[in-house]
Motif scaffolding. Structure first.
Motif, mmCIF file in Angstrom:
data_model
loop_
_atom_site.group_PDB
_atom_site.id
_atom_site.type_symbol
_atom_site.label_atom_id
_atom_site.label_comp_id
_atom_site.label_asym_id
_atom_site.label_seq_id
_atom_site.Cartn_x
_atom_site.Cartn_y
_atom_site.Cartn_z
ATOM 1 N N ILE A 31 47.187 32.378 51.253
ATOM 2 C CA ILE A 31 46.835 33.708 50.762
ATOM 3 C C ILE A 31 46.159 33.636 49.402
ATOM 4 C CG2 ILE A 31 47.785 35.943 50.068
ATOM 5 C CD1 ILE A 31 49.945 35.518 52.197
ATOM 6 N N ILE A 46 47.081 37.411 57.706
ATOM 7 C CA ILE A 46 46.880 38.092 56.426
ATOM 8 C C ILE A 46 45.665 37.527 55.704
ATOM 9 C CG2 ILE A 46 47.876 38.466 54.136
ATOM 10 C CD1 ILE A 46 50.635 38.505 55.498
ATOM 11 N N HIS A 56 59.503 47.174 59.203
ATOM 12 C CA HIS A 56 58.905 46.085 59.970
ATOM 13 C C HIS A 56 59.179 46.253 61.461
ATOM 14 C CE1 HIS A 56 56.994 42.094 59.463
ATOM 15 N NE2 HIS A 56 57.547 41.845 60.650
ATOM 16 N N SER A 110 52.739 43.382 56.740
ATOM 17 C CA SER A 110 52.430 42.201 55.928
ATOM 18 C C SER A 110 53.286 42.150 54.674
ATOM 19 C CB SER A 110 50.944 42.205 55.546
ATOM 20 O OG SER A 110 50.125 42.145 56.693
ATOM 21 N N GLY A 168 51.423 34.889 61.077
ATOM 22 C CA GLY A 168 51.341 36.037 60.179
ATOM 23 C C GLY A 168 50.613 35.702 58.887
ATOM 24 N N LEU A 185 55.980 39.333 53.875
ATOM 25 C CA LEU A 185 55.899 38.490 52.680
ATOM 26 C C LEU A 185 57.168 38.593 51.845
ATOM 27 C CD1 LEU A 185 52.187 39.099 51.597
ATOM 28 C CD2 LEU A 185 53.154 37.055 52.649
ATOM 29 N N PHE A 209 49.601 47.353 59.727
ATOM 30 C CA PHE A 209 49.447 45.942 59.381
ATOM 31 C C PHE A 209 49.775 45.699 57.905
ATOM 32 C CE2 PHE A 209 46.964 42.378 57.767
ATOM 33 C CZ PHE A 209 47.322 41.374 58.655
#
Length: 345
Positions: free
Chosen positions: A100, A285, A184, A151, A281, A155, A147
């Motif tokens: 990321i 992202i 979630h 996300s 995931g 995280l 989303f």
């Protein structure tokens, strides 16, 4: 009087100090322990105690006995659990941070090098052509909103206790993590529905062809000057589409396995589902960050496609000339307002 009380207390303390070792002497004599932990009578309480390493040499699991119907609860420790814990606490945070933060750094460097791609003005500037209708924009924003929340809550599962909990404290973090879990789980359903809608709406226009190869060779107009030919979806958009479809399907399957635990697999399968879910995931992202950059800061005029649904005809001609020609030929009247759906940049 005070002197007498003080004298009695002193006398009592002295008696305890004298009598204490004497009272303990018989017990020490019966069970003396030497400095090396060995009892002269043959007992070795330290050396003979069962330890974890010894147990795993005999058997790779530690199990107990339970009276409840769920037999899985009898397994206390098993090899795959230790491997999963090592991945979860060791490798996963590093993978997430590198992917990321690396994508953010790469996008920042590209912006410094390339700058914002400006809209090219021509005699067609100021005239609008429909890029997305209302249903496509609704599908996009529903899926995108879900989303983003999925996300952030995901995280938090990886980095929350390392970064957030020291700042807000364990109580506030516990409450936040609980609500993040609810979000979630429940927002996973409209996200899966949105991915399915996107697939049905845009699959026919996302089949790779020779035009995409030429688009990639030309750098998609992001590198150098000029814009290569593109139809409704260019090669970059097709890549985003298949990423959303593929990763979305994988996240849906693994997510459902965790929402309904042990329905189709055992504890080892559940751990594997978490590994796959988390790794995909993170990649998801990172990929969507690039998509967000191009559709907002990276390219002037691109956001209008998902904002109002209409884009400047000159912009459409520059980035999707084959699509514009097709739409104008179909209507035979220039810019049309009720065309087929096409994704934003």
């Amino acid at each position: 009087m005070r002197r007498a009380v003080t004298f009695l207390k002193t006398l009592l303390l002295a008696a305890m100090l004298v009598a204490g070792p004497a009272a303990l002497a018989p017990a020490l004599a019966q069970n003396p322990i030497q400095a090396d932990g060995v009892n002269p009578m043959g007992a070795r309480p330290t050396a003979d105690s069962v330890n974890e390493e010894f147990l795993f040499k005999q058997k790779d699991t530690i199990t107990g006995r339970v009276s409840i119907p769920d037999g899985k609860s009898a397994y206390l420790i098993q090899p795959q659990g230790r491997e999963y814990q090592s991945f979860r606490e060791g490798w996963l945070p590093w993978i997430g941070a590198l992917a990321i933060l690396g994508m953010i750094a790469a996008l920042g460097a590209f912006f410094m090098f390339r700058g914002r791609i400006k809209m090219e003005h021509s005699q067609e500037s100021g005239r609008k052509i429909l890029r997305f209708n209302a249903f496509e924009r609704f599908t996009h924003w529903m899926t995108a909103t879900c989303f983003i929340i999925l996300s952030l809550s995901g995280l938090n599962y990886i980095f929350g206790k390392r970064l957030l909990m020291p700042l807000i404290g364990p109580d506030a973090f516990g409450t936040l993590a609980q609500w993040a879990k609810y979000g979630h789980i429940y927002l996973a359903w409209p996200f899966m529905l949105g991915v399915a809608f996107m697939f049905v709406l845009w699959i026919k226009d996302n089949i790779p062809n020779k035009i995409d190869i030429a688009w990639l060779k030309a750098g998609g107009g992001l590198i150098g000057k000029g814009h290569p030919h593109a139809a409704r979806f260019n090669a970059g958009q097709k890549g985003v589409f298949w990423m959303v479809a593929g990763f979305g399907a994988a996240m849906s399957v693994t997510g459902l396995m965790m929402i309904f635990p042990f329905a189709l697999t055992d504890i080892n399968g559940m751990q594997l589902m978490q590994v796959v879910h988390s790794v995909i995931g993170i990649a998801f992202i990172a990929g969507i960050l690039a998509h967000i950059y191009i559709g907002s800061l990276g390219m002037e005029g691109a956001y209008d496609a998902m904002g109002s649904g209409k884009v400047d005809l000159a912009w459409a001609r520059a980035h999707h000339d084959l699509w514009v020609e097709q739409e104008q030929a179909r209507t035979a009247s220039g810019p049309q307002l009720k065309g087929h759906p096409t994704p934003a940049e």
